[in-house]
Design an enzyme around this catalytic site. Structure first.
Site, PDB file in Angstrom:
ATOM      1  CE  LYS A  28       3.919   8.685  -1.161  1.00  0.00           C
ATOM      2  NZ  LYS A  28       4.283   7.248  -0.715  1.00  0.00           N
ATOM      3  CG  ASN A  29       3.254   5.466  -3.844  1.00  0.00           C
ATOM      4  OD1 ASN A  29       4.204   6.075  -3.222  1.00  0.00           O
ATOM      5  ND2 ASN A  29       2.045   5.232  -3.464  1.00  0.00           N
ATOM      6  CB  CYS A 125       4.870   2.376   8.918  1.00  0.00           C
ATOM      7  SG  CYS A 125       3.881   1.624   7.994  1.00  0.00           S
ATOM      8  NE  ARG A 130       3.780  -0.691   4.326  1.00  0.00           N
ATOM      9  CZ  ARG A 130       3.788   0.547   3.866  1.00  0.00           C
ATOM     10  NH1 ARG A 130       4.019   1.340   4.685  1.00  0.00           N
ATOM     11  NH2 ARG A 130       3.795   0.710   2.627  1.00  0.00           N
ATOM     12  CG  ASP A 315      -1.940   4.101  -1.026  1.00  0.00           C
ATOM     13  OD1 ASP A 315      -1.221   4.456  -1.789  1.00  0.00           O
ATOM     14  OD2 ASP A 315      -2.060   3.576   0.189  1.00  0.00           O
ATOM     15  NE  ARG A 407       6.792   9.184   4.583  1.00  0.00           N
ATOM     16  CZ  ARG A 407       6.662   8.157   4.944  1.00  0.00           C
ATOM     17  NH1 ARG A 407       6.253   7.989   5.813  1.00  0.00           N
ATOM     18  NH2 ARG A 407       7.264   7.285   4.045  1.00  0.00           N
TER      19      ARG A 407
HETATM   20  C1  EPZ Z   1       2.901   0.493  -1.960  1.00  0.00           C
HETATM   21  O1  EPZ Z   1       3.398  -0.199  -0.658  1.00  0.00           O
HETATM   22  C2  EPZ Z   1       2.875   1.833  -1.658  1.00  0.00           C
HETATM   23  N1  EPZ Z   1       4.027   2.501  -1.480  1.00  0.00           N
HETATM   24  C3  EPZ Z   1       1.692   1.980  -0.486  1.00  0.00           C
HETATM   25  O2  EPZ Z   1       1.288   3.530  -0.477  1.00  0.00           O
HETATM   26  C4  EPZ Z   1       0.353   1.446  -0.822  1.00  0.00           C
HETATM   27  O3  EPZ Z   1      -0.676   1.760   0.227  1.00  0.00           O
HETATM   28  C5  EPZ Z   1       0.603  -0.042  -1.157  1.00  0.00           C
HETATM   29  O4  EPZ Z   1       1.545  -0.167  -2.189  1.00  0.00           O
HETATM   30  C6  EPZ Z   1      -0.676  -0.939  -1.377  1.00  0.00           C
HETATM   31  O5  EPZ Z   1      -1.024  -0.320  -2.642  1.00  0.00           O
HETATM   32  C7  EPZ Z   1       4.722   2.696  -2.484  1.00  0.00           C
HETATM   33  O6  EPZ Z   1       4.720   2.521  -3.531  1.00  0.00           O
HETATM   34  C8  EPZ Z   1       6.031   3.283  -1.948  1.00  0.00           C
HETATM   35  P1  EPZ Z   1       2.495  -3.935  -0.573  1.00  0.00           P
HETATM   36  P2  EPZ Z   1       3.968  -1.697  -0.318  1.00  0.00           P
HETATM   37  O7  EPZ Z   1       3.750  -4.646  -0.726  1.00  0.00           O
HETATM   38  O8  EPZ Z   1       4.560  -2.053  -1.722  1.00  0.00           O
HETATM   39  C9  EPZ Z   1       1.735  -7.406   2.594  1.00  0.00           C
HETATM   40  C10 EPZ Z   1       1.323   5.460   0.346  1.00  0.00           C
HETATM   41  O9  EPZ Z   1       0.356   5.913   1.183  1.00  0.00           O
HETATM   42  N2  EPZ Z   1       3.110  -7.895   2.275  1.00  0.00           N
HETATM   43  O10 EPZ Z   1       1.505  -4.044  -1.863  1.00  0.00           O
HETATM   44  O11 EPZ Z   1       4.880  -1.705   0.731  1.00  0.00           O
HETATM   45  C11 EPZ Z   1       1.920  -6.147   3.461  1.00  0.00           C
HETATM   46  O12 EPZ Z   1       1.941  -6.291   4.747  1.00  0.00           O
HETATM   47  C12 EPZ Z   1       1.797   4.286   0.464  1.00  0.00           C
HETATM   48  O13 EPZ Z   1       1.705   6.234  -0.654  1.00  0.00           O
HETATM   49  C13 EPZ Z   1       3.550  -9.117   2.684  1.00  0.00           C
HETATM   50  O14 EPZ Z   1       2.794  -9.704   3.658  1.00  0.00           O
HETATM   51  O15 EPZ Z   1       2.525  -2.338  -0.248  1.00  0.00           O
HETATM   52  C14 EPZ Z   1       0.493  -5.415   3.236  1.00  0.00           C
HETATM   53  O16 EPZ Z   1      -0.309  -5.971   4.214  1.00  0.00           O
HETATM   54  C15 EPZ Z   1       1.340   3.657   2.076  1.00  0.00           C
HETATM   55  N3  EPZ Z   1       4.776  -9.469   2.411  1.00  0.00           N
HETATM   56  C16 EPZ Z   1      -0.097  -5.863   1.825  1.00  0.00           C
HETATM   57  O17 EPZ Z   1       0.926  -7.063   1.438  1.00  0.00           O
HETATM   58  C17 EPZ Z   1       5.613  -8.808   1.481  1.00  0.00           C
HETATM   59  O18 EPZ Z   1       6.624  -9.395   1.148  1.00  0.00           O
HETATM   60  C18 EPZ Z   1       0.508  -4.799   0.642  1.00  0.00           C
HETATM   61  O19 EPZ Z   1       1.682  -4.626   0.677  1.00  0.00           O
HETATM   62  C19 EPZ Z   1       5.255  -7.401   0.807  1.00  0.00           C
HETATM   63  C20 EPZ Z   1       3.996  -7.048   1.358  1.00  0.00           C
END
Ligand code: EPZ
Length: 428
Positions: A28-29, A125, A130, A315, A407
């Site tokens: 998915k990701n 969420c 996020r 995850d 999802r």
């Molecule tokens: C991706 O989300 C995945 N989703 C998530 O999977 C996964 O948990 C996550 O990466 C971490 O591996 C998809 O790929 C669609 P991040 P993403 O940006 O990109 C902070 C699932 O279950 N952050 O790496 O949103 C954020 O708040 C989902 O399949 C900022 O502060 O994750 C978080 O604490 C859930 N500022 C951390 O970084 C930003 O601009 C990691 O977020 C961006 C992120």
């Protein structure tokens, strides 16, 4: 519009240890950013091994809404996308964008190909606020003017220019969005402190198939040399490592289980394999794309810390908590990636689990057996964790709000039934 979604629940009876074979679907990701990236191409795109998931269909609707022609073949699990040059609007409908956070991944491709986008700021969420500040800082570094108002973010650029960007945090989404923005920029972009998740690597490989010039793939520094255009192409998505890890954990819940998981990419599962072996699971790799997991007794508790790849994946945190809740001894878990990703703990304690939460730390004292109860899926991976807990619990467990599960897991109940689990779905 009346919400016609039928709310369903899963009913899981205590059953025999799992045994047999299960095939993992496409990631998915990986599929979500690759579908979004197609907007930056000027030719026909065919994406193979695309899983049948509600998030995928929402992303498809977003692409349609932006003027692309898409079609999904459920038999072949292939998504065809023709990103017409006549972009209908540079902004997906709010109600679509708000349904999945991944909708923000259209920002980079729209900015890079059309020089503009306007989309809803993704809301938080269940697992955290996020924010997308790292995405926006990167877009600005590439020359975009960003404005925020009324919950929307708008960006405009009369041609992006390569830049040196160093991410404050190795955000998966920010890494993906900035790569997609840089592929058509003028000059070279160096992206430092990048996420190294396999899904980021898959996106880079997809973009290279379309003619992008990217190096440093799989490392924490990716160099993008802007090209004039991205042509069409065909690409096969990697297997879903989190679905594979979920089935591995389910197989560990009951002594005597013996499950072979096929269509895996074992190199993406090293942290999960290591952790489950540390707990006492037997895991062998008959081939590089299959894993056999079998257990002879209850597993032993371990400590675990979630980290960006190649650390233990966030995850998989909820799923491992379910296993720790039914193992021998005390496990200490630290969630370093998201600030509020323990919503499943409260539901598990309704099943008799002994879990204490203190901010990002969870202390889990194993109990056997857990007891069936009526519980609620609060988010995608929490739902998967409750399924795993239910497989090892005595009595019957009802899990409501399983739309969260749909999802990220394609046909989870059928796949579990084929492994001998007593799982049925009904209207809640
Ligand atoms: C991706 O989300 C995945 N989703 C998530 O999977 C996964 O948990 C996550 O990466 C971490 O591996 C998809 O790929 C669609 P991040 P993403 O940006 O990109 C902070 C699932 O279950 N952050 O790496 O949103 C954020 O708040 C989902 O399949 C900022 O502060 O994750 C978080 O604490 C859930 N500022 C951390 O970084 C930003 O601009 C990691 O977020 C961006 C992120």
């Amino acid at each position: 519009m009346v919400n016609t979604t039928i709310m369903k629940k899963l009913i899981i009876e205590n059953g025999p240890p799992l045994s047999g074979f299960v095939r993992v679907s496409g990631s998915k990701n990986a599929a979500l950013p690759i579908m979004a990236a197609s907007l930056a191409a000027s030719g026909q795109i065919k994406i193979q091994n695309v899983p049948q998931l509600s998030d995928i269909f929402v992303m498809q609707s977003i692409l349609d809404n932006l003027g692309a022609d898409t079609s999904y073949n459920k038999i072949a699990e292939e998504m065809d996308i023709l990103p017409n040059s006549a972009l209908v609007t540079g902004s997906p409908k709010m109600e679509l964008a708000n349904r999945i956070r991944a909708s923000f991944l259209v920002a980079g491709p729209l900015l890079s190909r059309f020089g503009q986008f306007k989309t809803a700021l993704p809301g938080g969420c269940a697992i955290g606020t996020r924010p997308v500040d790292l995405h926006l800082k990167g877009f600005a570094a590439l020359g975009a003017d960003i404005t925020l108002n009324q919950g929307y973010v708008e960006a405009r650029a009369d041609g992006l220019r390569g830049a040196e960007i160093y991410l404050d945090y190795p955000s998966v989404g920010a890494t993906e969005n900035l790569i997609m923005a840089a592929v058509l920029a003028e000059g070279i972009t160096a992206l430092g402190n990048c996420a190294m998740e396999p899904e980021v690597t898959d996106l880079c490989r997809f973009l290279i198939t379309l003619g992008a010039d990217i190096s440093g793939i799989g490392t924490d520094t990716i160099i993008i040399n802007g090209v004039k255009e991205l042509v069409g192409g065909t690409y096969r998505i990697i297997p879903d490592r989190i679905e594979a890890g979920t089935f591995m954990t389910a197989a560990c819940m009951k002594p005597g289980s013996d499950v072979t998981i096929t269509n895996t990419e074992n190199t993406h599962l090293r942290p999960v394999i290591a952790k489950l072996r540390e707990m006492g699971a037997n895991i062998i790799e008959p081939t590089p794309d299959s894993l056999r997991v079998y257990t002879t007794g209850r597993l032993n508790a371990v400590d675990v810390k979630t980290l960006p790849y190649p650390g233990f994946p966030t995850d998989m945190q909820a799923q491992l908590m379910a296993l720790l809740a039914a193992s021998t001894g005390r496990g200490v878990m630290t969630e370093t990636v998201f600030e509020n990703r323990y919503m499943h703990a409260a539901e598990m304690t309704r099943m008799g689990a002994q879990i204490k939460i203190d901010s990002r730390t969870a202390i889990i004292d194993g109990v056997t057996p857990l007891s069936g109860a009526s519980v609620k899926a609060t988010d995608l991976r929490a739902g998967a964790a409750l399924v795993i807990a239910a497989l090892g619990a005595k009595g019957t467990t009802e899990i409501i709000d399983i739309h969260h599960l749909e999802r990220g897991y394609s046909g989870l109940d059928e796949k579990l039934r084929e492994l001998g689990a007593r799982v049925t779905t009904s209207v809640q």
